[in-house]
Design an enzyme around this catalytic site. Sequence first.
Site: not given
Length: 328
Positions: A117, A141
């Site tokens: 990401t 995350y």
Amino acid sequence: MTVLVTGGAGYIGSHMVLELIDAGEQVIVLDDLSTGFRWSVPPAATLVIGDAGDQALVSRLIDEHGIDSILHFAAKIVVPESVADPLAYYLNNVVKSRALIETAVAKGIKSFIFSSTATVYGNAGASLLSEDLPVAPINPYGRTKVMTEWMLEDTCKAHGLRYAVLRYFNVAGADPKGRSGQSTPRATHLIKVAAQVALGRQLYFEVLGTDYDTPDGTCVRDYVQVNDLAHAHLVALRHLREGGESIVLNCGYGHGASVLDVIKVVKEVSGVDFEVRISPRRGGDPARLVAKVDRIRGLGWQPKYDNLADIVAQALRWERFLADRKAA
Ligand SMILES: NC(=O)c1ccc[n+]([C@@H]2O[C@H](COP(=O)([O-])OP(=O)(O)OC[C@H]3O[C@@H](n4cnc5c(N)ncnc54)[C@H](O)[C@@H]3O)[C@@H](O)[C@H]2O)c1
Ligand SMILES: O=c1ccn([C@@H]2O[C@H](COP(=O)(O)OP(=O)(O)O[C@H]3O[C@H](CO)[C@@H](O)[C@H](O)[C@H]3O)[C@@H](O)[C@H]2O)c(=O)[nH]1
């Protein structure tokens, strides 16, 4: 050749499965259905319900189906949840990825593609983010994604496994043929939320911060259409199968839109002038995340849906489909 897609019942994974089937690949989906849906896996793929970290199960699937490549989408993906319960994220996203990578090495898997990401760049601040920038994730995350990137890098040096890490920017839209879309009920993604407001499922849209250092004060993101993103994986898979080196690839279009730009397009495409309220920042949002895309373009990736109005139209169509499905 057969491909194992972990998390293939989820939003992006289900589009990947469609892309692979359209390309003539045999596909095995491994998903625990924690956030995915059985119905989002097309009948042409085989769905196995189970855990990506279950080494005995993955070994058996590799042997039984002659799997040569693994595309690893399975993860928990909600940033605030990762702040509240980091250990659940380190277990699902790191410990289970480690188990999967170990199985891949033991079974001689040739190509491994991992969903990372743009969050790994943190608040890097550059106008265009290059893959060579140092990573600096600002939430658990993002850290789980960096840790898995590093496990792959180190494992690749020690063993024969080659990998592609794909760093997605903001994924949006839905399959233009209407076969899949973003179905998570409480998804917080901007275009999904704005589509829900336009269709009257929520009363108003909240802009989360207008005091960022950007032209209109709202955050700028690089919105990449989900089928284009799936196609990027196919390009990366071909690169690895043809003997290409392990690689890290940004997946975006290389230009950004602000929150207010997106709202304007959603209003235009839906024809609904919904209420917009200004709220404070939600915390942890970088002002600008836009990809430098030369590397993936260099592999021959040619996006088809680089148009915000088209992406929004797809998202609206999918929201209507979900509502009709619920009503039926
Ligand atoms: N959606 C985005 O904007 C975005 C952006 C960057 C990166 N990503 C990454 O892309 C991947 C897919 O995200 P998504 O948006 O499709 O999310 P999603 O929640 O729709 O899909 C994740 C899928 O993985 C499954 N899963 C989770 N843990 C599992 C496990 N241990 N074993 C088996 N299955 C498991 C879920 O049931 C679900 O089907 C994730 O790795 C995510 O971190 C997503
Ligand atoms: O109701 C909303 C929802 C979002 N936003 C704003 O819209 C922008 C985009 O937000 P969102 O769609 O939630 O995406 P990001 O927070 O940028 O994160 C997405 O994109 C990252 C990669 O860039 C991925 O890692 C994440 O998993 C994915 O959720 C941000 O400025 C938000 O503050 C609003 O103003 N109102």
